[in-house]
Design a protein around this motif. Sequence first.
Motif, PDB file in Angstrom:
ATOM      1  N   TRP A  19       0.827  -1.213   0.000  1.00 19.39           N
ATOM      2  CA  TRP A  19       0.000   0.000   0.000  1.00 19.39           C
ATOM      3  C   TRP A  19       0.864   1.267   0.000  1.00 19.39           C
ATOM      4  N   ALA A  21       2.617   4.905  -1.028  1.00 16.29           N
ATOM      5  CA  ALA A  21       2.009   6.166  -1.448  1.00 16.29           C
ATOM      6  C   ALA A  21       1.916   6.286  -2.961  1.00 16.29           C
ATOM      7  N   VAL A  24      -1.284   4.495  -3.914  1.00 18.61           N
ATOM      8  CA  VAL A  24      -2.498   5.063  -3.338  1.00 18.61           C
ATOM      9  C   VAL A  24      -2.881   6.375  -4.015  1.00 18.61           C
ATOM     10  N   ARG A  25      -1.894   7.166  -4.393  1.00 20.26           N
ATOM     11  CA  ARG A  25      -2.232   8.479  -4.966  1.00 20.26           C
ATOM     12  C   ARG A  25      -2.959   8.370  -6.300  1.00 20.26           C
ATOM     13  N   MET A  27      -5.334   6.043  -6.845  1.00 28.07           N
ATOM     14  CA  MET A  27      -6.620   5.393  -6.614  1.00 28.07           C
ATOM     15  C   MET A  27      -7.743   6.422  -6.604  1.00 28.07           C
ATOM     16  N   ASN A  31     -12.671   5.169  -3.410  1.00 27.59           N
ATOM     17  CA  ASN A  31     -12.147   3.990  -2.722  1.00 27.59           C
ATOM     18  C   ASN A  31     -11.887   4.246  -1.248  1.00 27.59           C
ATOM     19  N   PHE A  32     -11.843   5.513  -0.841  1.00 24.51           N
ATOM     20  CA  PHE A  32     -11.481   5.846   0.539  1.00 24.51           C
ATOM     21  C   PHE A  32     -12.678   6.378   1.329  1.00 24.51           C
ATOM     22  N   VAL A  44      -4.094   4.984   5.822  1.00 22.13           N
ATOM     23  CA  VAL A  44      -4.613   4.281   4.645  1.00 22.13           C
ATOM     24  C   VAL A  44      -4.708   5.233   3.465  1.00 22.13           C
ATOM     25  N   LYS A  45      -5.160   6.451   3.695  1.00 25.12           N
ATOM     26  CA  LYS A  45      -5.314   7.423   2.614  1.00 25.12           C
ATOM     27  C   LYS A  45      -3.977   7.965   2.128  1.00 25.12           C
ATOM     28  N   GLY A  47      -0.983   6.236   2.276  1.00 23.71           N
ATOM     29  CA  GLY A  47      -0.066   5.199   1.813  1.00 23.71           C
ATOM     30  C   GLY A  47       0.922   4.825   2.900  1.00 23.71           C
TER      31      GLY A  47
END
Length: 280
Positions: A19, A21, A24-25, A27, A31-32, A44-45, A47
């Motif tokens: 996971w 960063a 995640v950036r 996504m 999704n969040f 989580v948001k 990363g």
Amino acid sequence: MNDGAEQDYEIIDAWVQPWPAEVVRDMPARNFQMADRFAHGRRVKAGIPVAEMVEEMRAAGIGHALCSAGPLIPNELVEKTVADHPDLFTGVASANPWSTDGVMPAVRELRRLAEAGFKGLKLEPFIWDKLPTDPQWYPLYAACVDLGLTLQVQVGGTGPATYTSETGRPGHVDRIAIDFPELRIVAGHIGWPWTEEMIAVAAKHPNVWIDTSAHLPKYYPEPFKHFLRSYGRSKCIWASDWPILEFGGALDGVDDLGLTPEVRRMFLHDNAVAAFDLAR
């Protein structure tokens, strides 16, 4: 987590994903939607580096994990994670049969990853808005049988409000297991809110298991706890879904489930070995 008895086996987590960063950036924000409900939602948001995942996993006493790719987590990232920590991770692939080139590139990718030591194919059909019984998936299921890979599939309701839960109904797993009786299938997330239906499917088919990803032990549905303690003791697999749940939180409460030492070992180790054909 310790029931007082000496533990002679490693705990296996059946569902984690890298996971960082940089993944995640990219996504979608939808999704969040549920991240703020978690105590660690900010992480989580943002990363989390793979090194932190490894550190947290070891601190929780987890010896091994099935590390999976996904529609937004590339196979190459999982390959690198496994290569950097071969003692800790076994790879689970993702594949896209909906590309403009058709399904065969996905089949070839599965073959390549199986030859590299991957042990499964992860599907989260809600992201594609495709039922897992759609014929376009079927060449991948056939490839899994030929390659000895396990199908790990999201079952149950979806978190983000913009994704349908229809793709996660356990009846779809029933149909796949009928059409591919040799295919090992691990159904994630306890099948909630259709847990009893998921139990019926797992009890019906020798090659179907249920994992507990994204569910804390204190919230396991009562029918699942009964299944785990009794006639389903060989069909239930512990999993965290890290980073959706932290490792320690996903383990906290296992010792309150009333498991015998034998069933505890099956839940935390043996059933994952059987379902994913692990040499551990």
